[in-house]
Write an enzyme that holds these catalytic residues in place. Sequence first.
Site, short mmCIF file in Angstrom:
data_model
loop_
_atom_site.label_atom_id
_atom_site.label_comp_id
_atom_site.label_asym_id
_atom_site.label_seq_id
_atom_site.Cartn_x
_atom_site.Cartn_y
_atom_site.Cartn_z
N HIS A 1 32.95 35.16 36.36
CA HIS A 1 33.27 35.69 35.03
C HIS A 1 32.16 35.32 34.04
CE1 HIS A 1 37.78 35.22 36.22
NE2 HIS A 1 37.49 36.51 36.27
N LYS B 1 53.81 37.29 34.99
CA LYS B 1 53.14 36.30 35.85
C LYS B 1 53.37 34.90 35.33
CE LYS B 1 49.10 38.69 37.77
NZ LYS B 1 47.64 38.73 37.66
N ARG C 1 32.68 43.02 42.56
CA ARG C 1 32.12 42.04 43.49
C ARG C 1 31.79 42.65 44.84
NH1 ARG C 1 37.13 38.24 42.55
NH2 ARG C 1 37.94 40.34 42.73
N SER D 1 39.71 34.08 40.90
CA SER D 1 40.57 33.05 40.29
C SER D 1 41.65 32.62 41.29
CB SER D 1 41.24 33.58 39.03
OG SER D 1 40.27 33.90 38.07
O1 PNS Z 1 41.79 40.01 35.82
P1 PNS Z 1 42.72 41.13 36.18
O2 PNS Z 1 44.11 40.57 36.39
O3 PNS Z 1 42.22 41.95 37.34
O4 PNS Z 1 42.76 42.12 34.90
C1 PNS Z 1 43.57 43.27 34.91
C2 PNS Z 1 43.63 43.91 33.50
C3 PNS Z 1 44.01 42.90 32.47
C4 PNS Z 1 42.26 44.47 33.17
C5 PNS Z 1 44.65 45.08 33.57
O5 PNS Z 1 45.83 44.63 34.16
C6 PNS Z 1 44.98 45.67 32.19
O6 PNS Z 1 44.14 46.29 31.58
N1 PNS Z 1 46.22 45.46 31.72
C7 PNS Z 1 46.68 45.92 30.43
C8 PNS Z 1 47.77 46.99 30.56
C9 PNS Z 1 47.16 48.35 30.78
O7 PNS Z 1 46.44 48.87 29.96
N2 PNS Z 1 47.44 48.91 31.97
C10 PNS Z 1 46.89 50.17 32.39
C11 PNS Z 1 45.47 49.94 32.90
S1 PNS Z 1 45.00 51.21 33.97
#
Ligand code: PNS
Length: 169
Positions: free
Chosen positions: A21, A45, A94, A132
Site C-alpha cells: 500500500h 467486517k 499485484r 493485509s
Molecule cells: O481493500 P479492499 O477491501 O479490497 O477495498 C475494497 C473497496 C473499499 C475499494 C470497495 O469495497 C469499495 O469501494 N466499497 C465501497 C462501496 C461501493 O462503492 N461498492 C461498489 C464498488 S463496485
Amino acid sequence: MSTPKRVAIYPGSFDPLTSGHVDIIERGSRIFDSIIVAILVNVEKAPLFSESERVAIIREVFKDKPNVQVETFNGLLVDYAKRKQAHVIVRGLRAVSDFEYEFQMALMNRHLDPSLETVFMMPAEQYTYISSRLIKEVFTLGGEVTGLVPPLVEERLRDKAKGRRQKAQ
Ligand code: PNS
C-alpha cells in the site's frame, strides 16, 4: 485561469497498511496533485484495527507528505469521490488473480459514474505477494512480517498481540 487540481482517491480496508500500500501511495503522490487514502468503514467486517487506529497509523506514516490525506468513508465510493471532487480512483494490481475483482469494480464504478476513471498501479515486485489478510495470518501464527509492513504497523501488531495475551491471563 488556474488548472484544476488532480485529486485521486485510493480506497481500501487497510487492515493493516502494508508495504505494498505504501508503495502505491508514494507512486500516486508523485503523479497526482493530491491523493486521499480513503478507509472504508465496513460495519459487517470485524477489523483487527479500528478505523481511528488505521487513520492514525497511515497519517503517521505519511506525515512528511503533505499531498497525502487520510480519511474514512462509507456508502458508495462514487458518491464519496463526487463529494471530494476527485475524478480518479487508484487501485493496486499485484497479480492476474486481482484482475477479475478489480475489473468488475472498475466497470461498476464507471457504470455508476462515467466521469470517474480507475487507474491501476503496480507495486514494486517484492510486494506483489503481500496482502493485509496474509499479514494478519502470518503475524498471528508467529511468523516474521518485518519489511512487509511499515515499522509502525509491526509495532502496533505487537501491541495488539500483547493486549490479547494480557486479556487471556
Ligand atoms: O481493500 P479492499 O477491501 O479490497 O477495498 C475494497 C473497496 C473499499 C475499494 C470497495 O469495497 C469499495 O469501494 N466499497 C465501497 C462501496 C461501493 O462503492 N461498492 C461498489 C464498488 S463496485
